[in-house]
Design a protein around this motif. Structure first.
Motif, short mmCIF file in Angstrom:
data_model
loop_
_atom_site.label_atom_id
_atom_site.label_comp_id
_atom_site.label_asym_id
_atom_site.label_seq_id
_atom_site.Cartn_x
_atom_site.Cartn_y
_atom_site.Cartn_z
N PHE A 146 0.79 -1.22 0.00
CA PHE A 146 0.00 0.00 0.00
C PHE A 146 0.82 1.28 0.00
O PHE A 146 0.32 2.33 -0.35
N GLN A 147 2.07 1.22 0.39
CA GLN A 147 2.88 2.44 0.47
C GLN A 147 4.29 2.14 -0.03
O GLN A 147 4.97 1.26 0.48
N GLU A 148 4.71 2.87 -1.05
CA GLU A 148 6.04 2.68 -1.61
C GLU A 148 7.08 3.15 -0.61
O GLU A 148 6.97 4.23 -0.04
N SER A 149 8.10 2.33 -0.38
CA SER A 149 9.13 2.70 0.58
C SER A 149 10.05 3.76 0.00
O SER A 149 10.15 3.93 -1.22
N LEU A 150 10.74 4.44 0.88
CA LEU A 150 11.72 5.45 0.48
C LEU A 150 12.79 4.84 -0.41
O LEU A 150 13.13 5.39 -1.45
N SER A 151 13.28 3.68 -0.02
CA SER A 151 14.37 3.05 -0.79
C SER A 151 13.90 2.66 -2.20
O SER A 151 14.62 2.89 -3.17
N SER A 152 12.71 2.11 -2.32
CA SER A 152 12.25 1.71 -3.66
C SER A 152 11.97 2.94 -4.53
O SER A 152 12.24 2.93 -5.73
N TYR A 153 11.47 4.02 -3.93
CA TYR A 153 11.26 5.25 -4.69
C TYR A 153 12.59 5.79 -5.21
O TYR A 153 12.72 6.18 -6.37
N CYS A 154 13.60 5.82 -4.34
CA CYS A 154 14.92 6.33 -4.73
C CYS A 154 15.56 5.44 -5.80
O CYS A 154 16.21 5.94 -6.72
N LEU A 155 15.37 4.13 -5.69
CA LEU A 155 15.91 3.22 -6.70
C LEU A 155 15.35 3.54 -8.08
O LEU A 155 16.05 3.46 -9.08
N LYS A 156 14.08 3.90 -8.12
CA LYS A 156 13.42 4.19 -9.40
C LYS A 156 13.71 5.60 -9.91
O LYS A 156 13.76 5.82 -11.12
N ASN A 157 13.90 6.59 -9.02
CA ASN A 157 13.90 7.98 -9.45
C ASN A 157 15.21 8.75 -9.27
O ASN A 157 15.36 9.82 -9.87
N ALA A 158 16.13 8.28 -8.46
CA ALA A 158 17.39 9.01 -8.25
C ALA A 158 18.24 8.94 -9.52
O ALA A 158 18.28 7.92 -10.19
N LYS A 159 18.93 10.03 -9.80
CA LYS A 159 19.76 10.13 -11.00
C LYS A 159 21.21 9.70 -10.73
O LYS A 159 22.14 10.27 -11.28
N CYS A 160 21.38 8.71 -9.87
CA CYS A 160 22.69 8.15 -9.57
C CYS A 160 22.47 6.74 -9.04
O CYS A 160 21.35 6.37 -8.72
N PRO A 161 23.54 5.96 -8.92
CA PRO A 161 23.39 4.63 -8.31
C PRO A 161 22.91 4.76 -6.87
O PRO A 161 23.27 5.71 -6.17
N VAL A 162 22.08 3.81 -6.43
CA VAL A 162 21.53 3.81 -5.08
C VAL A 162 21.95 2.51 -4.40
O VAL A 162 21.77 1.42 -4.94
N LEU A 163 22.52 2.65 -3.22
CA LEU A 163 22.91 1.50 -2.40
C LEU A 163 21.92 1.41 -1.25
O LEU A 163 21.79 2.35 -0.46
N VAL A 164 21.22 0.29 -1.17
CA VAL A 164 20.26 0.07 -0.10
C VAL A 164 20.90 -0.89 0.91
O VAL A 164 21.27 -2.01 0.55
N VAL A 165 21.05 -0.42 2.13
CA VAL A 165 21.68 -1.23 3.18
C VAL A 165 20.57 -1.86 4.01
O VAL A 165 19.83 -1.16 4.70
N ASN A 166 20.46 -3.17 3.92
CA ASN A 166 19.47 -3.90 4.72
C ASN A 166 20.04 -4.17 6.10
O ASN A 166 21.27 -4.25 6.26
N LYS A 167 19.17 -4.33 7.05
CA LYS A 167 19.61 -4.62 8.41
C LYS A 167 20.50 -5.86 8.44
O LYS A 167 21.48 -5.93 9.15
N SER A 168 20.17 -6.84 7.62
CA SER A 168 20.95 -8.08 7.58
C SER A 168 22.36 -7.84 7.03
O SER A 168 23.27 -8.60 7.28
N GLY A 169 22.54 -6.73 6.27
CA GLY A 169 23.85 -6.41 5.71
C GLY A 169 24.77 -5.72 6.70
O GLY A 169 25.96 -5.59 6.47
N VAL A 170 24.22 -5.29 7.83
CA VAL A 170 25.01 -4.60 8.84
C VAL A 170 25.44 -5.62 9.88
O VAL A 170 24.59 -6.22 10.54
N GLN A 171 26.73 -5.80 10.01
CA GLN A 171 27.25 -6.75 10.99
C GLN A 171 27.91 -5.98 12.11
O GLN A 171 28.66 -5.05 11.87
N GLN A 172 27.63 -6.38 13.31
CA GLN A 172 28.18 -5.67 14.47
C GLN A 172 29.63 -5.99 14.67
O GLN A 172 30.15 -6.99 14.49
#
Length: 172
Positions: A146-172
């Motif tokens: 029902f609501q497009e996320s910020l990351s998916s909007y930026c992936l579609k509309n930003a005029k540069c490469p977009v890196l989306v960091v998932n929580k699982s990608g962050v290691q302590q």
């Protein structure tokens, strides 16, 4: 020679908001892109949402909240909400600057008023950003439908490469 030097300098922008995932993305950048961001500016942006006249979005102690107003709102209330949103955005940026300073990285901070999705994509163009980094929160299936996320909007509309960091990608 100067032109060649600037060619290797890449501007990275990190989106910061009240969610933990945005700070996790910032820490990911500081850990894995430190070489790039010490040679070129790291830009941190926090968008200030515009108050809607029927549904006011405002800064609350635990994030942004909404009040639904069946009647028209007063200009004093709207100005109050704008001022509070500005204070919260500046506070978010100060916290991010502190994290970067503890890692020895200098930053440029930006805050603009508007729909966060549009503000971020516009800032990418205005500041000539080469890489946009956003944190991605594990939203439920219904919320994503029902609501497009910020990351998916930026992936579609930003005029540069977009890196989306998932929580699982962050290691302590």
């Amino acid at each position: 020679m100067e032109k060649e030097k600037q060619q290797f300098l890449k501007k990275v922008m990190v989106v910061i908001d009240e969610r933990d995932c945005s700070y996790e993305a910032l820490i990911w950048v500081l850990k894995y892109l430190k070489e790039s961001i010490t040679k070129s500016p790291l830009v941190i942006i926090a968008a200030q949402p515009l108050p809607n006249y029927k549904c006011l979005t405002f800064a609350a102690p635990l994030g942004f909240a909404r009040i639904y107003c069946p009647e028209s709102t007063t200009s004093a209330l709207i100005e109050s909400v704008k001022e509070k949103n500005k204070k919260v955005s500046l506070g978010l940026l100060e916290k991010a600057k502190g994290i970067c300073a503890s890692h020895g990285v200098k930053v440029e901070t930006v805050t603009e008023v508007g729909d966060p999705k549009e503000v971020i994509c516009s800032a990418v163009e205005n500041y000539k950003i080469n890489l946009l980094v956003v944190g991605d929160q594990d939203d439920g299936v219904l919320q994503r439908v029902f609501q497009e996320s910020l990351s998916s909007y930026c992936l579609k509309n930003a005029k540069c490469p977009v890196l989306v960091v998932n929580k699982s990608g962050v290691q302590q």
